[in-house]
Design an enzyme around this catalytic site. Structure first.
Site, PDB file in Angstrom:
ATOM      1  N   ASP A  19     -13.319  -3.831  -1.421  1.00 21.90           N
ATOM      2  CA  ASP A  19     -13.052  -3.471  -0.023  1.00 21.90           C
ATOM      3  C   ASP A  19     -14.330  -3.645   0.790  1.00 21.90           C
ATOM      4  OD1 ASP A  19     -10.389  -2.579  -0.602  1.00 21.90           O
ATOM      5  OD2 ASP A  19     -11.223  -0.724  -1.396  1.00 21.90           O
TER       6      ASP A  19
ATOM      7  N   ASP B  31       0.880  -1.168   0.000  1.00 19.87           N
ATOM      8  CA  ASP B  31       0.000   0.000   0.000  1.00 19.87           C
ATOM      9  C   ASP B  31       0.917   1.217   0.000  1.00 19.87           C
ATOM     10  OD1 ASP B  31      -2.061  -1.764   0.248  1.00 19.87           O
ATOM     11  OD2 ASP B  31      -2.657  -1.171   2.273  1.00 19.87           O
TER      12      ASP B  31
END
Ligand code: 1PR
Length: 524
Positions: free
Chosen positions: A379, A224
């Site tokens: 997500d 990330d």
């Protein structure tokens, strides 16, 4: 000098990077004469069979290419570059292939996920100079929905099993072609490519010949990435998507260095998620493009990048399409792009209108770069309900009851990095994206992210059973056993983790050593 046949359809950056890494210069074909003048030609086909043959024809490359091949000059075709050698393909009925080799191209007819995506073995049918330095136990990276059926057994160099045995490489004289991607197959692939480029190598046999080849379960390292408060691009990691610790963005290292480290450790793929892409437009965030460019020069396994792939109007009123953003990522070395927030908005529109529009970013990017290049990053967050009748979404019975003893839940899709929940469930999202042309699902789980509590098996099973494309289970890995659980208890084709690798709790090699003998993995 190596001549590269690029008809402009997609990412040839990886092939150029791999050849440069082997110390050779590449000259892309700019005119039909360049093919006639070539002495070593590499042809990495990208996209679809029909579009490829049309482009070759309209650019005037077909006849010089046939002449080159019939003259038996050194040629290496990759993926679609293998399929082009045959007479025809079910992918584009009525379109003729080069017809240098007899046979056709057909779609996989298997009860397994299609595309056949990941690392699989090879079984040699003859000797080859491409095999120098290999044992025969190596695995190579494949990504394709169609495979060739060669009429002439003497043209078959290797076969591979996926539901059934198919031809994974061909060889006739100096013409060779692989269905797998040597440029994305780590050290083993670089050896194949290096052998091809060094024309003096002798033909050798592989020592080992697996009775059956197995598609490995992939282990993916995820980075990330975002700018910290000082403006430096860093690898960060959240707990349930919160990446700040004592007010500061967690800094776990530099993206390129970490990606290289995970490649060395044996990661089967690397995924970069530009986690603030939903608010910072990636084409204005050029450091991320630079990260990808530098990584792809040194890391020879598939690279996926996500974050901010959507239509965008900049402050000067210039409109960028999601396809343009994706194209920039592909040009910089990405093999796949992943779409998060925009996929949710697209599916909402499709459901509202009652059908596809044909112009969503998923459809556009899949059309140009192929389905396998489009990953949907989901997500989801668990929402408990007392009974299935309580909500219109895809509800499952759960073995982990909710705070009020609820026995049912659904998985709510979110956008903007989990900041906004939508009236859409993860299973419906995955199914609809598959219909729109997505080739893979990256299934995160906000509840498990960074918890070390293991993957959410119920979520993975719910989505996996709804689609036929590969699913990457993500979020929650805390030890090597968690990878075994997710592979034993679900049909996930890959498992992705971040925290345990960044915190150096369990190196990738240890995960693979633990899985080895229990599930098929690519040896480190
Ligand atoms: O919406 O298309 O711009 O894409 C944004 C992308 O960034 C999405 O793929 C989204 O998943 C990701 N993202 C956005 N915010 C965050 C965050 O953490 N605040 N990353 C975020 C979170 C989860 C995984 C993580 C796994 C494994 N994504 O990246 O790596 O959960 O972690 P673990 O092994 O430590 O548990 P768009």
């Amino acid at each position: 000098m190596i001549t590269l046949l690029d008809y402009g359809a997609g990412n040839v950056r990886s092939v150029i990077n791999a050849i440069n890494h082997l110390g050779k210069e590449v000259k892309p074909v700019a005119s039909p004469d360049d093919i006639d003048n070539a002495s070593i030609l590499v042809f990495p086909g990208v996209g679809s069979f029909g579009a490829m043959m049309e482009s070759l024809s309209s650019m005037g490359y077909l006849e010089p290419l046939r002449r080159y091949l019939l003259a038996d000059k050194p040629f290496l075709g990759i993926c679609l570059g293998l399929q082009a050698l045959f007479e025809k393909s079910d992918e584009a009925r009525g379109t003729r292939g080069l017809g240098i080799l007899q046979g056709h191209v057909k779609k996989f007819d298997v009860e397994l996920a299609v595309p056949h995506m990941g690392w699989n073995g090879i079984r040699a049918r003859q000797s080859s100079r491409l095999f120098n330095g290999l044992s025969g136990d190596e695995k190579f990276y494949f990504v394709h929905s169609f495979h060739v059926v060669a009429d002439n057994p003497s043209d078959i160099l290797t076969t591979t099993d996926y539901g059934y045995e198919f031809t994974s490489a061909v060889q006739r004289g100096n013409v060779a072609a692989t269905q797998f991607h040597p440029e994305k197959s780590g050290q083993a692939g670089l050896k194949v490519l290096g052998n091809f480029l060094a024309s003096t190598r002798e033909s050798v046999n592989l020592v080992s010949c697996p009775e059956k080849t197995l598609l490995a379960k992939r282990i993916i390292a995820c980075l990330d990435v975002r700018s910290n408060d000082q403006g430096d691009l860093v690898v960060t990691k959240g707990d349930q998507y919160d990446v700040r610790e004592e007010g500061n963005v967690r800094n776990l290292g530099k993206p390129v260095e970490l990606a290289e480290e995970y490649y060395r450790q044996g990661a089967d793929e690397i995924t970069f998620l530009n986690i603030t892409g939903f608010r910072d437009f990636p084409l204005e965030d050029m450091p991320m493009i630079e990260v990808l460019r530098r990584t792809s020069e040194k890391v020879f396994v598939p690279l996926t990048i996500g974050g901010g792939i959507r239509n965008f109007t900049d402050r000067n009123g210039r409109v960028y399409t999601a396809l343009e953003v994706a194209s920039e990522y592909f040009r910089s070395g990405a093999d796949k792009i992943s779409i998060g927030s925009d996929a949710v908005l697209i599916v909402e529109e499709v459901l509202q209108k009652g059908g596809k529009t044909g112009d969503s970013s998923i459809e556009q990017i899949a059309r140009v770069y192929g389905n396998q290049a489009v990953v949907i990053s989901i997500d989801p967050r668990r929402v408990y309900v007392k009974s299935p009748e309580d909500c219109p979404h895809h509800v499952i019975k759960t073995s982990v009851p909710g705070p009020e003893g609820e026995d049912y839940c659904w998985y709510q899709c979110t956008i903007k990095g989990g900041r906004e929940g939508r009236e859409l469930d993860a299973t419906t999202l995955a199914k609809t994206c598959q219909e729109l042309g997505a080739g893979e699902i990256l299934l995160n789980c906000i509840d498990r992210d960074g918890t070390n509590a293991g993957f959410d098996i119920e979520l993975v099973n719910s989505v996996r059973s709804a689609v036929t494309i590969p699913v990457i289970a993500s979020s929650g890995a805390g030890c090597a056993e968690h990878f075994l659980h997710v592979f034993e208890e679900t049909g996930a084709e890959a498992a992705l983790a971040a925290g345990i690798f960044h915190r150096k709790e369990v190196p990738i090699g240890e995960v693979k050593a633990f899985l080895s003998g229990r599930v098929p993995v690519r040896p480190v």
